[in-house]
Design a protein around this motif. Structure first.
Motif, PDB file in Angstrom:
ATOM      1  N   ILE A  12      -5.044  -6.364  -0.396  1.00 41.66           N
ATOM      2  CA  ILE A  12      -4.233  -5.309  -1.014  1.00 41.66           C
ATOM      3  C   ILE A  12      -5.043  -4.025  -1.038  1.00 41.66           C
ATOM      4  N   LYS A  13      -4.493  -2.969  -0.456  1.00 43.18           N
ATOM      5  CA  LYS A  13      -5.249  -1.723  -0.383  1.00 43.18           C
ATOM      6  C   LYS A  13      -4.325  -0.515  -0.576  1.00 43.18           C
ATOM      7  N   LEU A  14      -4.953   0.597  -0.929  1.00 46.46           N
ATOM      8  CA  LEU A  14      -4.293   1.890  -1.020  1.00 46.46           C
ATOM      9  C   LEU A  14      -5.001   2.812  -0.035  1.00 46.46           C
ATOM     10  N   SER A  15      -4.278   3.281   0.985  1.00 49.76           N
ATOM     11  CA  SER A  15      -4.882   4.164   1.983  1.00 49.76           C
ATOM     12  C   SER A  15      -4.388   5.583   1.767  1.00 49.76           C
ATOM     13  N   MET A  32       1.921  -7.202   7.799  1.00 54.07           N
ATOM     14  CA  MET A  32       1.585  -6.142   6.859  1.00 54.07           C
ATOM     15  C   MET A  32       2.843  -5.597   6.200  1.00 54.07           C
ATOM     16  N   LEU A  33       2.869  -5.657   4.877  1.00 53.20           N
ATOM     17  CA  LEU A  33       3.956  -5.079   4.098  1.00 53.20           C
ATOM     18  C   LEU A  33       3.481  -3.720   3.579  1.00 53.20           C
ATOM     19  N   VAL A  34       4.224  -2.661   3.897  1.00 49.97           N
ATOM     20  CA  VAL A  34       3.772  -1.287   3.623  1.00 49.97           C
ATOM     21  C   VAL A  34       4.809  -0.551   2.785  1.00 49.97           C
ATOM     22  N   TRP A  35       4.320   0.155   1.772  1.00 52.88           N
ATOM     23  CA  TRP A  35       5.165   1.051   0.977  1.00 52.88           C
ATOM     24  C   TRP A  35       4.567   2.446   1.037  1.00 52.88           C
ATOM     25  N   PHE A  36       5.343   3.404   1.542  1.00 53.63           N
ATOM     26  CA  PHE A  36       4.884   4.788   1.630  1.00 53.63           C
ATOM     27  C   PHE A  36       5.092   5.517   0.319  1.00 53.63           C
ATOM     28  N   ILE A  37       4.028   6.142  -0.161  1.00 51.89           N
ATOM     29  CA  ILE A  37       4.126   6.984  -1.347  1.00 51.89           C
ATOM     30  C   ILE A  37       4.392   8.425  -0.922  1.00 51.89           C
ATOM     31  N   SER A  38       3.685   8.859   0.116  1.00 48.04           N
ATOM     32  CA  SER A  38       3.905  10.200   0.666  1.00 48.04           C
ATOM     33  C   SER A  38       3.451  10.219   2.108  1.00 48.04           C
ATOM     34  N   GLY A  39       3.855  11.270   2.838  1.00 41.91           N
ATOM     35  CA  GLY A  39       3.477  11.382   4.237  1.00 41.91           C
ATOM     36  C   GLY A  39       4.549  10.846   5.166  1.00 41.91           C
ATOM     37  N   PRO A  61       5.123  -7.191  11.909  1.00 41.66           N
ATOM     38  CA  PRO A  61       4.722  -8.555  12.268  1.00 41.66           C
ATOM     39  C   PRO A  61       3.337  -8.599  12.910  1.00 41.66           C
ATOM     40  N   ARG A  62       2.695  -9.722  12.801  1.00 42.73           N
ATOM     41  CA  ARG A  62       1.360  -9.924  13.349  1.00 42.73           C
ATOM     42  C   ARG A  62       1.399 -10.091  14.877  1.00 42.73           C
ATOM     43  N   ALA A  80      -0.278   5.260   1.186  1.00 46.35           N
ATOM     44  CA  ALA A  80       0.523   4.039   1.263  1.00 46.35           C
ATOM     45  C   ALA A  80      -0.189   2.868   0.617  1.00 46.35           C
ATOM     46  N   VAL A  81       0.595   1.999   0.010  1.00 47.28           N
ATOM     47  CA  VAL A  81       0.099   0.700  -0.448  1.00 47.28           C
ATOM     48  C   VAL A  81       0.382  -0.310   0.649  1.00 47.28           C
ATOM     49  N   VAL A  82      -0.646  -1.085   1.002  1.00 42.09           N
ATOM     50  CA  VAL A  82      -0.533  -2.059   2.082  1.00 42.09           C
ATOM     51  C   VAL A  82      -0.920  -3.437   1.560  1.00 42.09           C
ATOM     52  N   MET A  83      -0.080  -4.412   1.855  1.00 43.12           N
ATOM     53  CA  MET A  83      -0.351  -5.790   1.465  1.00 43.12           C
ATOM     54  C   MET A  83      -0.394  -6.660   2.719  1.00 43.12           C
TER      55      MET A  83
END
Length: 268
Positions: A12-15, A32-39, A61-62, A80-83
């Protein structure tokens, strides 16, 4: 600040990226599950491209090639938050789940969930943990990833076929794969892996099929694609050189002139 990654666990990371753009060509080992906060992000695959903006949530998908170009937008950084949904964790999850699913094989499309409220709530709840000092409790991380998987299964009844694909790439048709994926600027080792070959076997099979070296063939094909975009689609050289597999504009211009006898801008 340019590029910064803050991990609360390895999965789990915040880039955050606050420069003109950031481009990478990669094959992800895990979903990879990604949620965009901005950009804004443009993702280019062999068959199609995607544009994601602030608020969008999607699953990559991988084991599939993709060119990813990240941009800051409206004065805000790309954030973005990436899981990572690792194979090990997915195997653990599905070991305790009774379901009928049909593996989707090498389905490469990206799954967009737009701004789904359940996924957004799950991923947004991670934000405070990035601001807390000290290690993130593994039991909480596990619960959050399990929650995300459960939500995905609830909102997409076909997602099991993707998440339960635990196979590694097997030996496939080399010519067909390369004709479809030559625009991705990947190492020959990675091309070999994705076609189920060692590097030496990849090089041997490639020369046998195409009667030239992989690098010469890749450069020629990428320049052909660039010529098409410039001549037929009337795109700008600066807009397409990365999309066709070049990292440096000067190198692209030099190679283009060497192959066609004119600079790329002459076609606009």
């Amino acid at each position: 600040m340019e590029f910064q990654i803050n991990y609360i666990t390895p999965d789990i990371k915040l880039s955050t990226y606050d420069d003109r753009l950031f481009k990478t060509e990669t094959v992800f080992e895990y979903h990879m599950l990604v949620w965009f906060i901005s950009g804004e992000t443009k993702i280019i695959q062999a068959d199609q491209s995607y544009l994601f903006r602030a608020g969008d949530i999607f699953l990559i998908p991988r084991n599939h090639l993709a060119t990813i170009i990240n941009y800051p937008k409206d004065g805000l950084p790309h954030k973005a938050v990436v899981m990572h949904l690792t194979t090990e964790r997915l195997k653990q999850f599905y070991a305790s789940v009774e379901c009928e699913y049909k593996p989707m094989g090498r389905e490469s499309k990206i799954y967009s969930f737009q701004n789904h409220p359940l996924l957004k709530s799950c991923l947004a709840s991670l934000i405070p943990y990035f601001e807390v000092e000290g290690p993130f409790p593994e039991n909480i991380a596990s619960l959050k990833i399990t929650e995300a998987i459960s939500i995905l299964r609830e909102i997409d009844k076909d997602i099991d076929g993707i998440l339960t694909d635990f196979e590694e790439p097997g030996k496939i048709d080399l010519a067909g794969f390369m004709e479809k994926n030559y625009m991705f600027n990947m190492s020959l080792e990675r091309f070999g892996y994705l076609t189920g070959r060692s590097l030496s076997t990849f090089n041997r099979d490639f020369r046998k099929i195409f009667q030239t070296t992989p690098q010469r063939w890749l450069t020629h094909k990428r320049l052909e694609l660039a010529y098409y975009h410039l001549k037929e689609k009337h795109k700008k050289p600066s807009d397409i050189f990365m999309e066709v597999g070049f990292e440096d504009f000067s190198h692209f211009s030099y190679a283009f002139k060497k192959q066609y006898g004119l600079v790329p801008s002459a076609l606009n």
